[in-house]
Design an enzyme around this catalytic site. Sequence first.
Site, PDB file in Angstrom:
ATOM      1  N   GLU A 271       0.838  -1.211   0.000  1.00  0.00           N
ATOM      2  CA  GLU A 271       0.000   0.000   0.000  1.00  0.00           C
ATOM      3  C   GLU A 271       0.868   1.254   0.000  1.00  0.00           C
ATOM      4  OE1 GLU A 271      -3.238  -0.019  -0.541  1.00  0.00           O
ATOM      5  OE2 GLU A 271      -3.020  -2.188  -0.598  1.00  0.00           O
ATOM      6  N   TRP A 274       1.802   1.854  -3.466  1.00  0.00           N
ATOM      7  CA  TRP A 274       0.725   2.545  -4.218  1.00  0.00           C
ATOM      8  C   TRP A 274       0.798   4.051  -3.981  1.00  0.00           C
ATOM      9  CZ3 TRP A 274      -2.375   1.580  -8.140  1.00  0.00           C
ATOM     10  CH2 TRP A 274      -2.673   0.265  -8.469  1.00  0.00           C
ATOM     11  N   TRP A 303     -20.406  12.335 -19.273  1.00  0.00           N
ATOM     12  CA  TRP A 303     -20.846  12.206 -17.884  1.00  0.00           C
ATOM     13  C   TRP A 303     -22.201  12.884 -17.691  1.00  0.00           C
ATOM     14  CZ3 TRP A 303     -18.080   8.714 -15.552  1.00  0.00           C
ATOM     15  CH2 TRP A 303     -16.720   8.582 -15.804  1.00  0.00           C
ATOM     16  N   ASN A 338     -10.753   2.554   3.027  1.00  0.00           N
ATOM     17  CA  ASN A 338     -10.385   2.404   1.610  1.00  0.00           C
ATOM     18  C   ASN A 338     -11.414   1.597   0.807  1.00  0.00           C
ATOM     19  OD1 ASN A 338      -8.497   2.633  -0.662  1.00  0.00           O
ATOM     20  ND2 ASN A 338      -8.333   0.409  -0.423  1.00  0.00           N
ATOM     21  N   TRP A 356     -15.827  11.732 -12.336  1.00  0.00           N
ATOM     22  CA  TRP A 356     -14.894  11.509 -11.212  1.00  0.00           C
ATOM     23  C   TRP A 356     -14.415  12.826 -10.623  1.00  0.00           C
ATOM     24  CZ3 TRP A 356     -10.126  13.662 -12.262  1.00  0.00           C
ATOM     25  CH2 TRP A 356      -9.804  13.868 -13.613  1.00  0.00           C
ATOM     26  N   TRP A 379      -9.592   8.171  -7.565  1.00  0.00           N
ATOM     27  CA  TRP A 379     -10.798   8.480  -8.342  1.00  0.00           C
ATOM     28  C   TRP A 379     -10.652   8.043  -9.784  1.00  0.00           C
ATOM     29  CZ3 TRP A 379     -15.648   9.236  -7.296  1.00  0.00           C
ATOM     30  CH2 TRP A 379     -15.976   9.545  -5.979  1.00  0.00           C
TER      31      TRP A 379
HETATM   32  C1  LIG Z   1     -11.454   7.252  -4.453  1.00  0.00           C
HETATM   33  C2  LIG Z   1     -10.281   7.218  -3.516  1.00  0.00           C
HETATM   34  C3  LIG Z   1      -9.805   8.390  -2.967  1.00  0.00           C
HETATM   35  C4  LIG Z   1      -8.701   8.374  -2.097  1.00  0.00           C
HETATM   36  N1  LIG Z   1      -8.235   9.551  -1.565  1.00  0.00           N
HETATM   37  C5  LIG Z   1      -7.155   9.546  -0.756  1.00  0.00           C
HETATM   38  C6  LIG Z   1      -6.634  10.764  -0.217  1.00  0.00           C
HETATM   39  O1  LIG Z   1      -7.091  11.864  -0.511  1.00  0.00           O
HETATM   40  N2  LIG Z   1      -5.561  10.679   0.633  1.00  0.00           N
HETATM   41  C7  LIG Z   1      -4.979   9.477   0.975  1.00  0.00           C
HETATM   42  O2  LIG Z   1      -4.012   9.470   1.753  1.00  0.00           O
HETATM   43  N3  LIG Z   1      -5.444   8.333   0.445  1.00  0.00           N
HETATM   44  C8  LIG Z   1      -6.512   8.318  -0.385  1.00  0.00           C
HETATM   45  N4  LIG Z   1      -6.982   7.130  -0.893  1.00  0.00           N
HETATM   46  C9  LIG Z   1      -6.237   5.888  -0.604  1.00  0.00           C
HETATM   47  C10 LIG Z   1      -6.710   5.099   0.618  1.00  0.00           C
HETATM   48  O3  LIG Z   1      -8.097   4.947   0.621  1.00  0.00           O
HETATM   49  C11 LIG Z   1      -6.291   5.736   1.934  1.00  0.00           C
HETATM   50  O4  LIG Z   1      -4.921   6.063   1.890  1.00  0.00           O
HETATM   51  C12 LIG Z   1      -6.519   4.777   3.093  1.00  0.00           C
HETATM   52  O5  LIG Z   1      -7.885   4.454   3.194  1.00  0.00           O
HETATM   53  C13 LIG Z   1      -6.044   5.403   4.378  1.00  0.00           C
HETATM   54  O6  LIG Z   1      -6.269   4.555   5.440  1.00  0.00           O
HETATM   55  P1  LIG Z   1      -5.065   3.970   6.291  1.00  0.00           P
HETATM   56  O7  LIG Z   1      -4.141   5.060   6.665  1.00  0.00           O
HETATM   57  O8  LIG Z   1      -5.670   3.168   7.389  1.00  0.00           O
HETATM   58  O9  LIG Z   1      -4.374   3.051   5.216  1.00  0.00           O
HETATM   59  P2  LIG Z   1      -3.530   1.717   5.319  1.00  0.00           P
HETATM   60  O10 LIG Z   1      -4.331   0.660   4.675  1.00  0.00           O
HETATM   61  O11 LIG Z   1      -3.028   1.459   6.674  1.00  0.00           O
HETATM   62  O12 LIG Z   1      -2.305   2.041   4.335  1.00  0.00           O
HETATM   63  C14 LIG Z   1      -1.125   2.708   4.787  1.00  0.00           C
HETATM   64  C15 LIG Z   1      -0.882   3.953   3.980  1.00  0.00           C
HETATM   65  O13 LIG Z   1      -0.647   3.629   2.622  1.00  0.00           O
HETATM   66  C16 LIG Z   1      -1.181   4.642   1.791  1.00  0.00           C
HETATM   67  N5  LIG Z   1      -2.225   4.047   0.951  1.00  0.00           N
HETATM   68  C17 LIG Z   1      -3.022   3.007   1.261  1.00  0.00           C
HETATM   69  N6  LIG Z   1      -3.815   2.710   0.219  1.00  0.00           N
HETATM   70  C18 LIG Z   1      -3.522   3.575  -0.754  1.00  0.00           C
HETATM   71  C19 LIG Z   1      -3.998   3.778  -2.070  1.00  0.00           C
HETATM   72  N7  LIG Z   1      -4.936   3.007  -2.616  1.00  0.00           N
HETATM   73  N8  LIG Z   1      -3.480   4.788  -2.790  1.00  0.00           N
HETATM   74  C20 LIG Z   1      -2.507   5.579  -2.275  1.00  0.00           C
HETATM   75  N9  LIG Z   1      -2.018   5.433  -1.047  1.00  0.00           N
HETATM   76  C21 LIG Z   1      -2.511   4.444  -0.292  1.00  0.00           C
HETATM   77  C22 LIG Z   1      -1.784   5.712   2.694  1.00  0.00           C
HETATM   78  O14 LIG Z   1      -0.817   6.716   2.892  1.00  0.00           O
HETATM   79  C23 LIG Z   1      -2.040   4.932   3.966  1.00  0.00           C
HETATM   80  O15 LIG Z   1      -2.063   5.727   5.111  1.00  0.00           O
HETATM   81  C24 LIG Z   1      -8.088   7.137  -1.781  1.00  0.00           C
HETATM   82  C25 LIG Z   1      -8.589   5.956  -2.329  1.00  0.00           C
HETATM   83  C26 LIG Z   1      -9.673   5.988  -3.186  1.00  0.00           C
HETATM   84  C27 LIG Z   1     -10.200   4.700  -3.765  1.00  0.00           C
END
Ligand SMILES: Cc1cc2nc3c(=O)[nH]c(=O)nc-3n(C[C@H](O)[C@H](O)[C@H](O)COP(=O)(O)OP(=O)(O)OC[C@H]3O[C@@H](n4cnc5c(N)ncnc54)[C@H](O)[C@@H]3O)c2cc1C
Length: 498
Positions: A271, A274, A303, A338, A356, A379
């Site tokens: 993650e 990503w 859209w 997420n 989006w 998005w």
């Molecule tokens: C439509 C959409 C919008 C999103 N907008 C944001 C946003 O504005 N800011 C944001 O930080 N994340 C965003 N995410 C990614 C992700 O949903 C969040 O980072 C995550 O839910 C944060 O929870 P966590 O810290 O418990 O993540 P964990 O699951 O513990 O992951 C650890 C860290 O990895 C990074 N991460 C995890 N998943 C992703 C991912 N898919 N893409 C990029 N980084 C990721 C984050 O920094 C996160 O804190 C988005 C995802 C989607 C599908």
Amino acid sequence: MRHLVWFRSDLRVADNPALSAAADGAQVSAIYIDCLPQWQQHGRSAIQRDFLSRHLQTLNEQLADLGIAFTVLSADSFAEVPELLANWLAEHPHDALYANREIAIDERRRDKAVQQRLKDVLEIRVFNGDCVFNHASLTTQSGAMYKVFTPFAKSWLAQLRQNGYQLHAVPKAQGKTVQASAIELLGERVSSAAWPVGEQEALERLRLFCESGLYDYGERRDFPAIIGTSSLSPYLALGVISPQQCLAAIEQQLGHLPLSRGEQGFVWLNELIWREFYRHLLVAFPHLSMNRAFKPETEALQWSQDSTDFEAWCCGQTGYPIVDAAMRCLNTTGWMHNRLRMIVASFLTKDLHLSWRQGEDYFMSRLIDGELAANNGGWQWAAGTGADAAPYFRVFNPTTQGERFDTKGDFIRQWVPELKAVPAKHIHTPHEWLTCHQRGHGYPKPIVDHKRARIHAIAMFNALKETPSAADSQPYLTDALADKQSELWLSHLEQEDL
Ligand SMILES: Cc1cc2nc3c(=O)[nH]c(=O)nc-3n(C[C@H](O)[C@H](O)[C@H](O)COP(=O)(O)OP(=O)(O)OC[C@H]3O[C@@H](n4cnc5c(N)ncnc54)[C@H](O)[C@@H]3O)c2cc1C
């Protein structure tokens, strides 16, 4: 020597490359430039601003303990920043300015203007403080940025295997502590008090997650009713902790870094990759910062403009329980799991056929962890317009998603009080049950029929193939152009900053 550190999205003293380099044998002071109108123009949320304001206060106190004076300046726009800095430096002379790079296009333009304005006044040094590896360092053989996640991740892991990662120590205190004065940013307030502030809090959260959550993250991460993820995103978004500190915490816990699929802890590390992928993309493809689709041909998608549907989605009144629970959770807390982000983003774009861009903006205006790279990436992934996006014909079914990931409806009941009494068997399609058992329940009927909406979404994408001119009408980014452009931007980056 007097060095000035300009804090931006890197509100930490540990593992801060700019601060660490600045403090090497020099007297350091620090500034932050608050730019409320720009914050508003970028549609960033009031809850994140409150979180930022509270963090600045703790950063101020930490810096004061290190003997570093911290000043907060205000500007009305990024355009004012070069002159503001020049005037401030005229009164407070320094030999060099240190900062960690910010990656969105407006910030990079601001920094270029600052460089132009101050290049004869003092030395300027910019560092990579937001990713494990420098933005220009992971490229295909031709020097372009990867457009697909898997090869990017492979290259990222290879780099980690080969070079490891670097952590920067907290600088030593320089002389006496200084007095920290109160800092509070102006602007609309939405309390972020549910999120403790400060670097120590964030590091403790990281440590606790690695101790207890890392091992079964892969099994638990998709269920919003339980705490199965780290909740570190608000801290990573403001740079209160760094991705390198995340790697160090994993290593500390496991005794090694899990660098291959299947190893314990790898799913979480993936993650973090990503996160890096989207940040590297934003640097290499600046059109992502300009509201453009990554795949140019998808600019021609038709859209919907239906504002009633959009309003229902925003308020959590779509009649799809998992979507409504997710949106109400976001509106109340400023955070969303997420799995739910993916479900509501798919629903907005593939069921309601709304752009989006509307979802991206709405998320930004509400999220405490809103940041351009991940939000735009997420998005565009969901909408099928992004780099390595979900295939356009894969449309999430909001009912079966709810059944799989909130089977008993615990999360739904927490956020949709109208459904509190609905038995688990009916929680994902509650309408018949409500009609029979709960008069005046107030829960809306589904605003759209998923099966039909899915067919329409696929047809929207199929129509693109039938209009070959769709891509031609958007000549800003053919594949070859994209490669060239990313090479160019990456080479600029090297010249610009390092
Ligand atoms: C439509 C959409 C919008 C999103 N907008 C944001 C946003 O504005 N800011 C944001 O930080 N994340 C965003 N995410 C990614 C992700 O949903 C969040 O980072 C995550 O839910 C944060 O929870 P966590 O810290 O418990 O993540 P964990 O699951 O513990 O992951 C650890 C860290 O990895 C990074 N991460 C995890 N998943 C992703 C991912 N898919 N893409 C990029 N980084 C990721 C984050 O920094 C996160 O804190 C988005 C995802 C989607 C599908």
